[in-house]
Design a protein around this motif. Structure first.
Motif, mmCIF file in Angstrom:
data_model
loop_
_atom_site.group_PDB
_atom_site.id
_atom_site.type_symbol
_atom_site.label_atom_id
_atom_site.label_comp_id
_atom_site.label_asym_id
_atom_site.label_seq_id
_atom_site.Cartn_x
_atom_site.Cartn_y
_atom_site.Cartn_z
ATOM 1 N N PHE A 23 0.834 -1.194 0.000
ATOM 2 C CA PHE A 23 0.000 0.000 0.000
ATOM 3 C C PHE A 23 0.868 1.243 0.000
ATOM 4 C CE2 PHE A 23 -2.284 -3.244 2.432
ATOM 5 C CZ PHE A 23 -3.470 -3.314 1.708
ATOM 6 N N LEU A 24 0.321 2.335 -0.530
ATOM 7 C CA LEU A 24 0.974 3.637 -0.442
ATOM 8 C C LEU A 24 0.014 4.618 0.224
ATOM 9 C CD1 LEU A 24 2.588 4.009 -3.989
ATOM 10 C CD2 LEU A 24 3.732 3.399 -1.840
ATOM 11 N N LEU A 25 0.524 5.374 1.170
ATOM 12 C CA LEU A 25 -0.242 6.420 1.842
ATOM 13 C C LEU A 25 0.099 7.738 1.175
ATOM 14 C CD1 LEU A 25 -2.131 7.194 4.225
ATOM 15 C CD2 LEU A 25 -0.040 7.593 5.560
ATOM 16 N N ILE A 26 -0.943 8.475 0.789
ATOM 17 C CA ILE A 26 -0.765 9.712 0.036
ATOM 18 C C ILE A 26 -1.447 10.854 0.769
ATOM 19 C CG2 ILE A 26 -1.199 10.884 -2.161
ATOM 20 C CD1 ILE A 26 -1.527 8.023 -3.373
ATOM 21 N N ASN A 27 -0.705 11.945 0.962
ATOM 22 C CA ASN A 27 -1.278 13.179 1.498
ATOM 23 C C ASN A 27 -1.546 14.079 0.306
ATOM 24 O OD1 ASN A 27 -1.821 15.696 2.553
ATOM 25 N ND2 ASN A 27 -0.278 15.557 4.138
ATOM 26 N N LEU A 28 -2.823 14.349 0.066
ATOM 27 C CA LEU A 28 -3.226 15.126 -1.099
ATOM 28 C C LEU A 28 -3.126 16.635 -0.877
ATOM 29 C CD1 LEU A 28 -6.397 13.042 -1.914
ATOM 30 C CD2 LEU A 28 -4.237 12.985 -3.148
ATOM 31 N N PHE A 52 -8.405 6.970 10.258
ATOM 32 C CA PHE A 52 -7.168 6.459 10.851
ATOM 33 C C PHE A 52 -6.673 7.464 11.886
ATOM 34 C CE2 PHE A 52 -5.433 3.635 7.175
ATOM 35 C CZ PHE A 52 -6.701 3.141 6.939
ATOM 36 N N LYS A 53 -6.293 6.985 13.044
ATOM 37 C CA LYS A 53 -5.819 7.859 14.109
ATOM 38 C C LYS A 53 -4.643 8.715 13.621
ATOM 39 C CE LYS A 53 -4.390 7.979 18.883
ATOM 40 N NZ LYS A 53 -4.312 7.284 20.130
ATOM 41 N N GLY A 54 -4.780 10.028 13.792
ATOM 42 C CA GLY A 54 -3.723 10.963 13.424
ATOM 43 C C GLY A 54 -3.775 11.459 11.989
ATOM 44 N N LEU A 55 -4.704 10.941 11.170
ATOM 45 C CA LEU A 55 -4.805 11.386 9.780
ATOM 46 C C LEU A 55 -6.084 12.198 9.577
ATOM 47 C CD1 LEU A 55 -3.632 8.225 7.803
ATOM 48 C CD2 LEU A 55 -2.275 10.148 8.633
ATOM 49 N N TYR A 59 -5.922 12.429 3.354
ATOM 50 C CA TYR A 59 -5.124 11.225 3.118
ATOM 51 C C TYR A 59 -5.936 10.114 2.454
ATOM 52 C CZ TYR A 59 -1.528 13.131 6.167
ATOM 53 O OH TYR A 59 -0.557 13.926 6.724
ATOM 54 N N ILE A 60 -5.282 9.449 1.501
ATOM 55 C CA ILE A 60 -5.838 8.229 0.910
ATOM 56 C C ILE A 60 -4.750 7.161 0.930
ATOM 57 C CG2 ILE A 60 -7.513 9.411 -0.567
ATOM 58 C CD1 ILE A 60 -5.592 8.865 -2.944
ATOM 59 N N ARG A 61 -5.203 5.912 0.802
ATOM 60 C CA ARG A 61 -4.283 4.791 0.704
ATOM 61 C C ARG A 61 -4.653 4.007 -0.542
ATOM 62 N NH1 ARG A 61 -4.587 0.124 5.055
ATOM 63 N NH2 ARG A 61 -6.184 -0.549 3.610
#
Length: 88
Positions: A23-28, A52-55, A59-61
């Motif tokens: 998986f990749l976590l992306i901050n848009l 998700f805690k803290g996001l 953010y998308i995954r």
């Protein structure tokens, strides 16, 4: 495919976190809701990470898939992001 996706998404100006998983976590840097809705209309599913805690809703995954699937995702996210940039 992970390395290629990282590079291509970063070339779009997205903050993509390094990963050793599938998986990749992306901050848009913007609320992902419109992007996700547009992708869903195109039959492309991503995980919205606002729960998700803290996001935040920025953010998308995504899953790293076969080359062909990743190409479809990259083509579509590029079109959508370019369209969103022109709206603002």
């Amino acid at each position: 495919e992970r390395v290629r996706l990282l590079r291509e998404l970063r070339n779009l100006g997205l903050k993509v976190f390094n990963s050793r998983t599938n998986f990749l976590l992306i901050n848009l840097s913007f609320n992902a809701e419109e992007l996700i809705k547009t992708l869903e209309l195109r039959s492309i599913s991503v995980r919205w990470c606002w729960s998700f805690k803290g996001l935040s809703k920025d953010y998308i995954r995504i899953s790293i898939r076969k080359y062909e699937d990743n190409e479809v995702f990259l083509k579509n996210i590029t079109q959508i992001i370019n369209g969103l940039k022109h709206e603002h």
